[in-house]
Design a protein around this motif. Structure first.
Motif, PDB file in Angstrom:
ATOM      1  N   TRP A 185       0.836  -1.198   0.000  1.00  0.00           N
ATOM      2  CA  TRP A 185       0.000   0.000   0.000  1.00  0.00           C
ATOM      3  C   TRP A 185       0.868   1.243   0.000  1.00  0.00           C
ATOM      4  O   TRP A 185       1.258   1.710  -1.063  1.00  0.00           O
ATOM      5  CB  TRP A 185      -0.971  -0.028   1.183  1.00  0.00           C
ATOM      6  CG  TRP A 185      -2.021   1.044   1.164  1.00  0.00           C
ATOM      7  CD1 TRP A 185      -2.453   1.749   0.068  1.00  0.00           C
ATOM      8  CD2 TRP A 185      -2.749   1.531   2.279  1.00  0.00           C
ATOM      9  NE1 TRP A 185      -3.430   2.648   0.452  1.00  0.00           N
ATOM     10  CE2 TRP A 185      -3.634   2.527   1.798  1.00  0.00           C
ATOM     11  CE3 TRP A 185      -2.768   1.223   3.624  1.00  0.00           C
ATOM     12  CZ2 TRP A 185      -4.502   3.221   2.622  1.00  0.00           C
ATOM     13  CZ3 TRP A 185      -3.643   1.906   4.447  1.00  0.00           C
ATOM     14  CH2 TRP A 185      -4.511   2.896   3.947  1.00  0.00           C
ATOM     15  N   ARG A 239     -14.260   6.713  -5.934  1.00  0.00           N
ATOM     16  CA  ARG A 239     -12.962   6.275  -6.455  1.00  0.00           C
ATOM     17  C   ARG A 239     -12.302   5.204  -5.583  1.00  0.00           C
ATOM     18  O   ARG A 239     -11.671   4.289  -6.100  1.00  0.00           O
ATOM     19  CB  ARG A 239     -12.007   7.474  -6.578  1.00  0.00           C
ATOM     20  CG  ARG A 239     -12.336   8.402  -7.720  1.00  0.00           C
ATOM     21  CD  ARG A 239     -11.333   9.547  -7.861  1.00  0.00           C
ATOM     22  NE  ARG A 239     -11.375  10.444  -6.710  1.00  0.00           N
ATOM     23  CZ  ARG A 239     -10.459  10.490  -5.744  1.00  0.00           C
ATOM     24  NH1 ARG A 239      -9.406   9.733  -5.776  1.00  0.00           N
ATOM     25  NH2 ARG A 239     -10.588  11.330  -4.729  1.00  0.00           N
ATOM     26  N   MET A 240     -12.434   5.335  -4.273  1.00  0.00           N
ATOM     27  CA  MET A 240     -11.711   4.447  -3.376  1.00  0.00           C
ATOM     28  C   MET A 240     -12.277   3.036  -3.324  1.00  0.00           C
ATOM     29  O   MET A 240     -11.521   2.086  -3.121  1.00  0.00           O
ATOM     30  CB  MET A 240     -11.646   5.036  -1.976  1.00  0.00           C
ATOM     31  CG  MET A 240     -10.715   6.215  -1.885  1.00  0.00           C
ATOM     32  SD  MET A 240     -10.665   6.823  -0.191  1.00  0.00           S
ATOM     33  CE  MET A 240      -9.474   8.143  -0.393  1.00  0.00           C
ATOM     34  N   GLY A 274     -10.702   1.088  -6.015  1.00  0.00           N
ATOM     35  CA  GLY A 274      -9.268   1.014  -5.732  1.00  0.00           C
ATOM     36  C   GLY A 274      -8.941  -0.053  -4.705  1.00  0.00           C
ATOM     37  O   GLY A 274      -8.029  -0.862  -4.899  1.00  0.00           O
ATOM     38  N   TRP A 275      -9.699  -0.059  -3.603  1.00  0.00           N
ATOM     39  CA  TRP A 275      -9.502  -1.094  -2.588  1.00  0.00           C
ATOM     40  C   TRP A 275      -9.725  -2.483  -3.187  1.00  0.00           C
ATOM     41  O   TRP A 275      -8.919  -3.392  -3.000  1.00  0.00           O
ATOM     42  CB  TRP A 275     -10.464  -0.905  -1.414  1.00  0.00           C
ATOM     43  CG  TRP A 275     -10.103   0.136  -0.415  1.00  0.00           C
ATOM     44  CD1 TRP A 275     -10.850   1.236  -0.076  1.00  0.00           C
ATOM     45  CD2 TRP A 275      -8.942   0.190   0.417  1.00  0.00           C
ATOM     46  NE1 TRP A 275     -10.212   1.963   0.909  1.00  0.00           N
ATOM     47  CE2 TRP A 275      -9.041   1.331   1.234  1.00  0.00           C
ATOM     48  CE3 TRP A 275      -7.823  -0.636   0.552  1.00  0.00           C
ATOM     49  CZ2 TRP A 275      -8.073   1.677   2.171  1.00  0.00           C
ATOM     50  CZ3 TRP A 275      -6.851  -0.289   1.484  1.00  0.00           C
ATOM     51  CH2 TRP A 275      -6.984   0.850   2.281  1.00  0.00           C
ATOM     52  N   ASP A 283      -9.997  -3.627  -6.430  1.00  0.00           N
ATOM     53  CA  ASP A 283      -9.334  -4.077  -7.658  1.00  0.00           C
ATOM     54  C   ASP A 283      -7.822  -3.982  -7.636  1.00  0.00           C
ATOM     55  O   ASP A 283      -7.158  -4.642  -8.426  1.00  0.00           O
ATOM     56  CB  ASP A 283      -9.866  -3.272  -8.848  1.00  0.00           C
ATOM     57  CG  ASP A 283     -11.370  -3.405  -9.019  1.00  0.00           C
ATOM     58  OD1 ASP A 283     -11.944  -4.411  -8.552  1.00  0.00           O
ATOM     59  OD2 ASP A 283     -11.975  -2.493  -9.598  1.00  0.00           O
ATOM     60  N   LYS A 284      -7.262  -3.156  -6.757  1.00  0.00           N
ATOM     61  CA  LYS A 284      -5.815  -2.964  -6.774  1.00  0.00           C
ATOM     62  C   LYS A 284      -5.161  -3.207  -5.417  1.00  0.00           C
ATOM     63  O   LYS A 284      -4.260  -4.017  -5.300  1.00  0.00           O
ATOM     64  CB  LYS A 284      -5.487  -1.549  -7.256  1.00  0.00           C
ATOM     65  CG  LYS A 284      -4.004  -1.311  -7.352  1.00  0.00           C
ATOM     66  CD  LYS A 284      -3.664   0.055  -7.881  1.00  0.00           C
ATOM     67  CE  LYS A 284      -2.145   0.184  -7.939  1.00  0.00           C
ATOM     68  NZ  LYS A 284      -1.694   1.514  -8.107  1.00  0.00           N
ATOM     69  N   ILE A 285      -5.600  -2.475  -4.398  1.00  0.00           N
ATOM     70  CA  ILE A 285      -4.898  -2.466  -3.118  1.00  0.00           C
ATOM     71  C   ILE A 285      -4.991  -3.831  -2.411  1.00  0.00           C
ATOM     72  O   ILE A 285      -3.959  -4.419  -2.057  1.00  0.00           O
ATOM     73  CB  ILE A 285      -5.429  -1.340  -2.197  1.00  0.00           C
ATOM     74  CG1 ILE A 285      -5.376   0.017  -2.903  1.00  0.00           C
ATOM     75  CG2 ILE A 285      -4.667  -1.320  -0.885  1.00  0.00           C
ATOM     76  CD1 ILE A 285      -4.003   0.473  -3.323  1.00  0.00           C
TER      77      ILE A 285
END
Length: 135
Positions: A34, A113-114, A117-118, A120-122
């Motif tokens: 992260w 947005r978050m 993000g959480w 799919d990516k983080i």
């Protein structure tokens, strides 16, 4: 009263809770999946996460149950609640990122947005790191 929203993410990790816990609470591991931050699993510990585009974000640990639950504030409005549940040979990780004021356009945009993000990516990055940690 302000209407707030929560991003809730459920991520299976092919690693035991001990490795997931380490990934959440050890600064050198946190920075790999992260962002850098001087995190510690101690209630009352104040630390900063170095967020791209935001700078140093103040945080404070509010709950610790080793290998089960880790909760901290994230800026003055949000709370991150991490819950680890053993599942087979791995861990089911639940994240609740709460406190988004949907009446505030900036907070509503951050919420929109978050979430992806959480999901799919983080958290997939956390899952990969924890699975790859040596025993």
């Amino acid at each position: 009263m302000t209407d707030t929203a929560t991003i809730a993410v459920d991520q299976f990790i092919a690693a035991p809770p001990s490795k997931v816990w380490r990934s959440l609470t050890e600064p050198e591991l946190l920075a790999r999946w992260w962002v850098p931050g001087d995190v510690a699993a101690v209630v009352g510990h104040r630390f900063h996460l170095q967020m791209p585009g935001w700078g140093a974000v103040a945080c404070e640990v509010t709950e610790v149950e080793p290998e089960r639950r880790f909760v901290y504030t994230f800026n003055e409005n949000w709370t991150l609640t991490w819950r680890l549940v053993p599942e087979g040979n791995g861990t089911r990780l639940f994240l609740d990122h709460s406190g988004f004021d949907l009446d505030d356009p900036r907070a509503r945009d951050a919420f929109a947005r978050m979430g992806p993000g959480w999901r799919d990516k983080i958290l997939p990055g956390l899952a990969q790191l924890a699975a790859d940690l040596p025993d």
